[in-house]
Write a protein that holds these residues in place. Structure first.
Motif, mmCIF file in Angstrom:
data_model
loop_
_atom_site.group_PDB
_atom_site.id
_atom_site.type_symbol
_atom_site.label_atom_id
_atom_site.label_comp_id
_atom_site.label_asym_id
_atom_site.label_seq_id
_atom_site.Cartn_x
_atom_site.Cartn_y
_atom_site.Cartn_z
ATOM 1 N N UNK A 234 -30.934 5.081 10.576
ATOM 2 C CA UNK A 234 -31.339 5.784 9.367
ATOM 3 C C UNK A 234 -30.562 5.207 8.192
ATOM 4 N N UNK A 235 -31.116 5.429 7.021
ATOM 5 C CA UNK A 235 -30.462 4.969 5.804
ATOM 6 C C UNK A 235 -30.165 6.168 4.915
ATOM 7 N N UNK A 236 -28.899 6.282 4.551
ATOM 8 C CA UNK A 236 -28.472 7.331 3.617
ATOM 9 C C UNK A 236 -28.388 6.671 2.248
ATOM 10 N N UNK A 237 -29.261 7.103 1.353
ATOM 11 C CA UNK A 237 -29.363 6.457 0.038
ATOM 12 C C UNK A 237 -28.783 7.358 -1.041
ATOM 13 N N UNK A 238 -27.868 6.803 -1.815
ATOM 14 C CA UNK A 238 -27.213 7.571 -2.859
ATOM 15 C C UNK A 238 -27.382 6.849 -4.187
ATOM 16 N N UNK A 239 -27.773 7.580 -5.213
ATOM 17 C CA UNK A 239 -27.973 6.972 -6.517
ATOM 18 C C UNK A 239 -27.208 7.778 -7.562
ATOM 19 N N UNK A 240 -26.494 7.073 -8.409
ATOM 20 C CA UNK A 240 -25.765 7.759 -9.475
ATOM 21 C C UNK A 240 -25.677 6.840 -10.684
ATOM 22 N N UNK A 241 -26.156 7.349 -11.815
ATOM 23 C CA UNK A 241 -26.138 6.563 -13.032
ATOM 24 C C UNK A 241 -24.705 6.151 -13.358
ATOM 25 N N UNK A 242 -24.523 4.853 -13.627
ATOM 26 C CA UNK A 242 -23.198 4.290 -13.929
ATOM 27 C C UNK A 242 -22.241 4.273 -12.740
ATOM 28 N N UNK A 243 -22.815 4.298 -11.525
ATOM 29 C CA UNK A 243 -21.964 4.263 -10.330
ATOM 30 C C UNK A 243 -20.992 3.089 -10.355
ATOM 31 N N UNK A 244 -21.461 1.928 -10.772
ATOM 32 C CA UNK A 244 -20.604 0.745 -10.647
ATOM 33 C C UNK A 244 -19.423 0.764 -11.619
ATOM 34 N N UNK A 245 -19.438 1.708 -12.563
ATOM 35 C CA UNK A 245 -18.302 1.843 -13.462
ATOM 36 C C UNK A 245 -17.218 2.723 -12.861
ATOM 37 N N UNK A 246 -17.571 3.374 -11.772
ATOM 38 C CA UNK A 246 -16.676 4.381 -11.222
ATOM 39 C C UNK A 246 -15.835 3.746 -10.117
ATOM 40 N N UNK A 247 -14.627 3.359 -10.468
ATOM 41 C CA UNK A 247 -13.757 2.763 -9.448
ATOM 42 C C UNK A 247 -13.550 3.799 -8.339
ATOM 43 N N UNK A 248 -13.794 3.387 -7.109
ATOM 44 C CA UNK A 248 -13.538 4.292 -5.997
ATOM 45 C C UNK A 248 -14.758 5.050 -5.501
ATOM 46 N N UNK A 249 -15.908 4.866 -6.135
ATOM 47 C CA UNK A 249 -17.066 5.632 -5.687
ATOM 48 C C UNK A 249 -17.421 5.325 -4.228
ATOM 49 N N UNK A 250 -17.518 4.020 -3.945
ATOM 50 C CA UNK A 250 -17.880 3.594 -2.579
ATOM 51 C C UNK A 250 -16.907 4.153 -1.556
ATOM 52 N N UNK A 251 -15.648 4.058 -1.890
ATOM 53 C CA UNK A 251 -14.607 4.544 -0.995
ATOM 54 C C UNK A 251 -14.741 6.056 -0.771
#
Lengths: 450, 450
Positions: A308-325
């Motif tokens: 399965x794929x868990x898909x998460x979307x958040x505007x400006x995610x890549x600006x948020x240091x630590x989001x992936x973690x």
């Protein structure tokens, strides 16, 4: 010096054991022999290990074990009779079963001792048979071989101190027959290995005695480049690297559990997959490095369902240091191990095996992601299949990407996901589960039927 | 009701200002006008803002500012003269500069006040010019407009409380000319926005007054589907969604800073990119949802250089719950923000902009990864370029994957990395930097020259 392991179907009856003995005697280097418990003789047959498990369950439930015990003993009796061996061996097996059932000190891990009796009995039979042929053959108990394991019933792990003791087996004269599937803890408790147990024993012995080769005898001529249930008569692979084997095993290749071979891989012992029914065939060599420099082509196609794929979307995610973690931390907290986590700019997908993320956990995890990470969207897409093209150096071969995507297009299958470049050995594709077969068939055509 | 923003090249001299006035008067809905500072009139010219920065630096270094100040004043003087406006405006500008230079209370953010003078002066000139044409036009200071910002010199962020006040501007009669690029803190300190400052002001005003449209006048007819420095005369994009724009802006599209438009995006105000030199052209509409249902095709190709890949390999990585998280934690600790982190079974790659991972940090980070995560291998590959195909719904269009990979094959370019499926709007390819141009050209041919 070679270590040879024979799987359950290779020792299913007396005629198979004669075949195995012949194979052993055909090569004087085959000094260490590891055996499984007798497997199925035909489709409707039951494996001895399964009979032993049933026996254990009945005994634990205080039901009568007479019938099931008789079945097991009879199975060995026929074998011994057909091999013209002394019936004292049968009595010995019967007695051993009784001892295991009666021994109060092994109550909490009795099943391990019972399960191990298939392998143990067969090792005794094979060594008696080789002796009856006039060969110098010895049954070696894993305790005497030096296989020391962790105290985890049904999931024992070998301890490193085993290897020094095992190395001393090299001094032993003649052929040694060692039952697979189990070892002993430091305080002498018998513990079985997890799935692929005899393969594990073989790999441990091969690593311990520093064998030149670990021969893994099974009932197929070799490892195929694709699942034979999906493509008829697929091509055989003559040489694979450990890395390639690992990626192939990961997704649906069932010749053996790749992790069973870890001790051999770590000691860089080459492994050869061979067929007991066809021992002259070269089989498939698994090596740490290719004898010829990498051809850079696709060596195999692995595939598996149930992702399965868990898909998460958040505007400006890549600006948020630590989001992936932080996202992965939530999964760690919830005990969910993931497979891949490709991320975009404002999006991230996490690929998870369905078994690791049951529907029951879904609501809580989704809520935590929604609330703690304040995402715009979080969705789960189930029923995905993953297909992996495997081959060292393949990624640097010009054209593999276009050929493979063309293969999906030929089959009219839309690719949900591509992950290339994160592994040096494989390219991963995600598709809808129901399109798995035609996709694999089309890829096979493109890469192996040119 | 429309908000129109004119960029630096659109207000570079008197003739451009006349053009801008004509555009404003051509549409009675153009009620809110945001202006930049005068940009370059020709290639060897200097932007007024750059002159003001130089002025500020010289002043801070206690050097004479006479020559540079004369240059700035002269620039406005010529403009005012050619527009037949009163020279009192020039005296006013000259005086304002002196005041900023002398004011001791703004010592720690004097540069902001200086930089803002280009926009501020131009807004005054434009409103005077419109008045001279008999129009009802008013210069509105950002303070009076209601743009309240955080106290971060050079990097101000708009505060939410601004919008209520800005909404009241709707009551104001006639055309309002508002200088872009700056706002005021609650205690009345002038602070400038980060890059794309006038675009930000326009987006804030558009969101605040709930405009029907935010027109962003610049010096190109529209957003092109590919970088015009790579492909000559590329096709123009007539409609883009915010999401598409964001992905395009991310990698190398330089029409404007996509983040400058965030206030408009959040308020779902459609944005139109138009050309001051060619105002009758339709330009590019950026909308929250496409007017026609998504065609599912590629709308643009973005590309950028200067990426690197951090590759980590560890045997049995995928068995280790938390590995991915731990790797990303090290990057977070070291203040390194990453772009994508595709992972394989025993491998993981992290794509990072080179500027975020300077060589100086490399040794420490590599050592931490090696020691704390006990990996088998960690390497860094620099000089990568990323190419993104952008288009909502594109991923579910059958054949995009094969067409795009074929385009790379046509160009003889090996794909180092593919990341499809983690974003719903884009597919990412990683290649060696030196093959960027031919790859983009080949993709353009496949997707836009059919």
């Amino acid at each position: 010096m070679k270590v040879a392991k024979f799987g359950g179907s290779s020792v299913a009856d007396a005629s198979m054991i004669q075949k195995v003995a012949q194979i052993i005697l055909d090569d004087k280097d085959r000094k260490f022999i590891i055996v499984s418990a007798p497997g199925k003789r035909n489709d409707s047959d039951i494996k001895v290990t399964d009979l032993l498990v049933e026996l254990g369950e009945k005994h634990a439930a205080n039901e009568s074990v007479d019938t099931i015990k008789a079945k097991i003993v009879e199975r060995f009796q026929t074998m011994i009779h057909n091999l013209s061996l002394s019936s004292a061996i049968v009595d010995d097996i019967s007695e051993s079963i009784d001892q295991v059932l009666m021994n109060p000190s092994i109550k909490d891990h009795r099943l391990d001792s019972l399960k191990a009796m298939g392998e143990d009995s067969l090792a005794k039979i094979l060594s008696a048979y080789l002796q009856s042929l006039g060969e110098e053959a010895t049954y070696i108990n894993p305790r005497d071989a030096g296989i020391i394991v962790s105290d985890e019933p049904g999931n024992a792990q070998v301890l490193d101190e085993s290897y020094e003791k095992i190395y001393r087996l090299r001094e032993h004269k003649g052929i040694m027959i060692i039952p697979g599937f189990f070892g002993f803890t430091k305080d002498q408790k018998l513990m079985t290995f997890p799935r692929g147990g005899s393969d594990i024993t073989g790999a441990i012995i091969a690593a311990g005695v520093k064998a030149d080769l670990y021969e893994n005898f099974t009932d197929v001529d070799s490892v195929y480049c694709v699942n034979p249930n999906i493509v008829e008569n697929p091509k055989e692979i003559s040489e694979l690297t450990y890395k390639e084997m690992r990626e192939l095993s990961y997704a649906g290749f069932s010749v053996f559990q790749d992790e069973a071979l870890i001790p051999a891989f770590k000691a860089k012992i080459p492994v050869c997959i061979k067929n007991t029914h066809n021992p002259d065939k070269e089989g498939t060599m698994i090596v740490s490095e290719r004898t010829e420099p990498s051809s850079g082509t696709v060596v195999g196609i692995a595939s598996d369902r149930g992702f399965l794929s868990l898909y998460v979307s958040k505007y400006l995610m890549n600006r948020e240091i630590g989001f992936g973690k932080n996202l992965l931390q939530i999964l760690v907290d919830e005990g969910i191990s993931f497979e891949h986590a490709p991320s975009g700019i404002d999006d991230m997908s996490v690929i998870i095996r369905e078994e690791n993320f049951p529907k029951a956990k879904e609501e809580k995890v989704m809520k935590r992601i929604q609330e703690e990470l304040e995402v715009d969207m979080v969705t789960v897409e189930r029923d995905l299949a993953m297909i992996m093209l495997v081959g060292e150096g393949m990624n640097s071969t010009y054209g593999v990407a276009s050929q493979s995507t063309q293969a999906f297009a030929n089959a009219g299958v839309n690719i949900e996901m591509i992950n290339q470049g994160s592994s040096e050995v494989s390219v991963m594709f995600g598709i809808k589960e129901e399109r798995l077969e035609e996709s694999v068939q089309s890829l096979y055509q493109v890469f192996f039927e040119k």
